[in-house]
Write a protein that holds these residues in place. Sequence first.
Motif, mmCIF file in Angstrom:
data_model
loop_
_atom_site.group_PDB
_atom_site.id
_atom_site.type_symbol
_atom_site.label_atom_id
_atom_site.label_comp_id
_atom_site.label_asym_id
_atom_site.label_seq_id
_atom_site.Cartn_x
_atom_site.Cartn_y
_atom_site.Cartn_z
ATOM 1 N N VAL A 5 5.298 178.013 22.886
ATOM 2 C CA VAL A 5 7.030 177.521 22.612
ATOM 3 C C VAL A 5 7.595 178.516 22.014
ATOM 4 O O VAL A 5 8.648 178.698 22.375
ATOM 5 C CB VAL A 5 7.257 176.411 21.827
ATOM 6 N N TRP A 6 7.069 179.377 20.826
ATOM 7 C CA TRP A 6 6.869 179.618 19.769
ATOM 8 C C TRP A 6 6.863 180.926 21.181
ATOM 9 O O TRP A 6 8.265 181.947 20.599
ATOM 10 C CB TRP A 6 6.021 180.783 19.237
ATOM 11 N N ILE A 7 6.597 181.426 21.453
ATOM 12 C CA ILE A 7 6.860 183.092 23.029
ATOM 13 C C ILE A 7 8.610 182.054 23.117
ATOM 14 O O ILE A 7 9.138 183.649 22.960
ATOM 15 C CB ILE A 7 6.030 182.850 23.579
ATOM 16 N N VAL A 8 8.262 181.336 23.853
ATOM 17 C CA VAL A 8 9.656 180.865 24.500
ATOM 18 C C VAL A 8 11.302 181.163 23.363
ATOM 19 O O VAL A 8 11.935 181.154 24.350
ATOM 20 C CB VAL A 8 9.909 179.279 24.858
ATOM 21 N N VAL A 9 10.468 179.950 22.146
ATOM 22 C CA VAL A 9 12.316 180.621 21.368
ATOM 23 C C VAL A 9 12.410 181.911 20.727
ATOM 24 O O VAL A 9 13.698 182.345 20.626
ATOM 25 C CB VAL A 9 11.068 179.286 20.208
ATOM 26 N N LEU A 10 11.222 182.462 20.843
ATOM 27 C CA LEU A 10 11.568 184.493 20.573
ATOM 28 C C LEU A 10 11.934 185.086 21.000
ATOM 29 O O LEU A 10 12.932 185.999 20.585
ATOM 30 C CB LEU A 10 10.548 184.621 19.983
ATOM 31 N N ALA A 11 11.734 184.515 22.661
ATOM 32 C CA ALA A 11 12.141 185.651 23.627
ATOM 33 C C ALA A 11 13.506 184.689 23.617
ATOM 34 O O ALA A 11 14.752 185.739 24.023
ATOM 35 C CB ALA A 11 11.356 185.113 25.021
ATOM 36 N N ALA A 12 14.299 183.555 23.306
ATOM 37 C CA ALA A 12 15.921 183.056 23.879
ATOM 38 C C ALA A 12 16.452 183.874 22.113
ATOM 39 O O ALA A 12 17.447 183.768 23.122
ATOM 40 C CB ALA A 12 15.782 182.250 23.832
ATOM 41 N N LEU A 13 16.006 183.603 21.300
ATOM 42 C CA LEU A 13 16.526 184.331 20.606
ATOM 43 C C LEU A 13 16.587 185.882 20.273
ATOM 44 O O LEU A 13 17.431 186.519 20.346
ATOM 45 C CB LEU A 13 15.711 184.159 18.540
ATOM 46 N N ALA A 14 15.784 186.757 21.072
ATOM 47 C CA ALA A 14 15.883 187.974 21.221
ATOM 48 C C ALA A 14 16.768 188.234 22.532
ATOM 49 O O ALA A 14 17.964 188.982 21.980
ATOM 50 C CB ALA A 14 14.601 188.391 21.716
ATOM 51 N N TRP A 15 16.914 187.932 23.273
ATOM 52 C CA TRP A 15 18.590 187.494 24.638
ATOM 53 C C TRP A 15 19.623 186.858 24.131
ATOM 54 O O TRP A 15 20.253 187.475 23.837
ATOM 55 C CB TRP A 15 17.499 186.360 26.111
ATOM 56 N N SER A 16 20.129 185.660 22.865
ATOM 57 C CA SER A 16 20.583 185.355 22.419
ATOM 58 C C SER A 16 21.068 186.745 21.537
ATOM 59 O O SER A 16 22.611 187.241 21.587
ATOM 60 C CB SER A 16 20.664 184.309 21.773
ATOM 61 N N GLY A 17 20.542 187.456 20.217
ATOM 62 C CA GLY A 17 20.634 188.196 19.631
ATOM 63 C C GLY A 17 21.523 189.879 20.242
ATOM 64 O O GLY A 17 22.441 190.567 20.837
ATOM 65 N N TRP A 18 20.784 189.851 21.705
ATOM 66 C CA TRP A 18 20.626 191.501 23.191
ATOM 67 C C TRP A 18 22.516 190.989 23.469
ATOM 68 O O TRP A 18 23.803 191.313 22.890
ATOM 69 C CB TRP A 18 19.647 191.460 23.700
ATOM 70 N N TRP A 19 22.338 189.842 23.823
ATOM 71 C CA TRP A 19 23.994 189.288 24.292
ATOM 72 C C TRP A 19 25.008 188.649 23.050
ATOM 73 O O TRP A 19 26.038 190.315 24.268
ATOM 74 C CB TRP A 19 23.895 188.028 25.529
ATOM 75 N N PHE A 20 24.559 188.897 22.030
ATOM 76 C CA PHE A 20 25.757 188.594 21.432
ATOM 77 C C PHE A 20 26.303 190.116 20.902
ATOM 78 O O PHE A 20 27.191 190.304 20.827
ATOM 79 C CB PHE A 20 25.330 187.924 19.676
ATOM 80 N N VAL A 21 24.968 191.443 20.517
ATOM 81 C CA VAL A 21 25.570 192.599 20.493
ATOM 82 C C VAL A 21 26.111 193.296 21.770
ATOM 83 O O VAL A 21 27.669 194.021 21.376
ATOM 84 C CB VAL A 21 24.455 193.256 20.235
ATOM 85 N N ALA A 22 26.185 192.955 23.029
ATOM 86 C CA ALA A 22 26.405 193.788 24.021
ATOM 87 C C ALA A 22 28.325 193.345 24.428
ATOM 88 O O ALA A 22 28.827 193.639 24.257
ATOM 89 C CB ALA A 22 25.609 193.072 25.450
ATOM 90 N N SER A 23 28.550 191.922 24.395
ATOM 91 C CA SER A 23 29.092 191.066 23.954
ATOM 92 C C SER A 23 30.336 191.851 23.258
ATOM 93 O O SER A 23 31.687 191.731 23.683
ATOM 94 C CB SER A 23 29.453 189.662 24.245
ATOM 95 N N THR A 24 29.682 191.917 22.102
ATOM 96 C CA THR A 24 30.802 192.074 20.497
ATOM 97 C C THR A 24 30.669 193.612 21.385
ATOM 98 O O THR A 24 32.301 194.038 20.966
ATOM 99 C CB THR A 24 30.136 192.238 19.735
ATOM 100 N N SER A 25 29.976 194.461 21.779
ATOM 101 C CA SER A 25 30.042 196.124 21.862
ATOM 102 C C SER A 25 31.381 195.778 23.193
ATOM 103 O O SER A 25 32.305 197.470 23.151
ATOM 104 C CB SER A 25 28.996 197.064 22.111
ATOM 105 N N LEU A 26 31.208 195.282 24.293
ATOM 106 C CA LEU A 26 32.235 195.324 24.909
ATOM 107 C C LEU A 26 33.557 195.385 24.968
ATOM 108 O O LEU A 26 34.854 195.987 24.877
ATOM 109 C CB LEU A 26 31.761 194.276 26.701
#
Length: 332
Positions: A5-26
Amino acid sequence: MRKMVWIVVLAALAWSGWWFVASTSLRSGINVWFDARKTEGWQAELGEVVGGGFPLTLQAGLRDIALADPDAGVAVQTSRLDISAPAWWPGDVTVALDDVPIQLASPLGRSTLVMQDGVLALNLHPGTALELETLGWTSGPWQVEDAAGAQVQADSLTLTMVQSAGPQYDFTAQANQFAPGDAIRALLRLPDSFPRAFDSLTLQAAVTFDTPWDRRALDTARPQPRRIDLHLAEARWGDLRLNFAAALDIDGAGTPTGVVSLQAENWRTMLDLAEASGVLPNALRGQAEGILQLLANASGNPAHLDVELTLRDGNVYFAFFPIGPAPKLVLR
């Protein structure tokens, strides 16, 4: 189980962070690009940029866009443009054009483009240069019109530009049921019995540029053609048939050298249209017809042209006879 569960949560948080950075950069990159064009003296107006697409897509909706390049004399204005890309690689970009009229301006005048389901797809190589790998533009029915009415229209449009090796790109273009508007038909004095649409309008070519197409093509200078292999340019409209093929080398000044093959059926009808529209002055009709008749006789069929023209030293030749100056092939 708790560890999973923790692995899934951390992966989701990491992906959400990447999406936010990439979307803001675009969205930030789009604003930076518009600001850079203003610095260069362009008109570059942008109402707003809205984001979205979480979690798998990066989206940027551009609103109230106006761009004008004073050096090229070209301008475009539209109310909406939607850009999207996969979040895992923003270099595969899709641009959806708005169905509402797009205002265009060029040295030829002002016009309006109306296009249904217009989509521009770009695939870019990884890297800071954003080198173009493929470009495709497709649409449903479209038309260009001005104050006098529709200029041209077609049922569909397909344009592709595919990198084959380094700065060499393969081009294809096709417009189904391409039809000049009433104003052009009146200018050419076409009878009502003449077909409304072309039977065929296609192009296939390979072009080698001095540099690959990348972000510098807009930021600094356009890549310039250095070799053109025109495999086929075909236009068929009623009784008129026109085919071109060419193999040309272009020097640094844009002067082409090489051979152009031309096939034309019913060439006198083409002269009639050129004279009726004013492209060919009446005083030059006899001279032009005499030259084309000479070329047709040399090809073996007086009704058809099938000739090779040689481009050298800045001029166009048929055999040893100069016909006129060669056009400059320079992208502004």
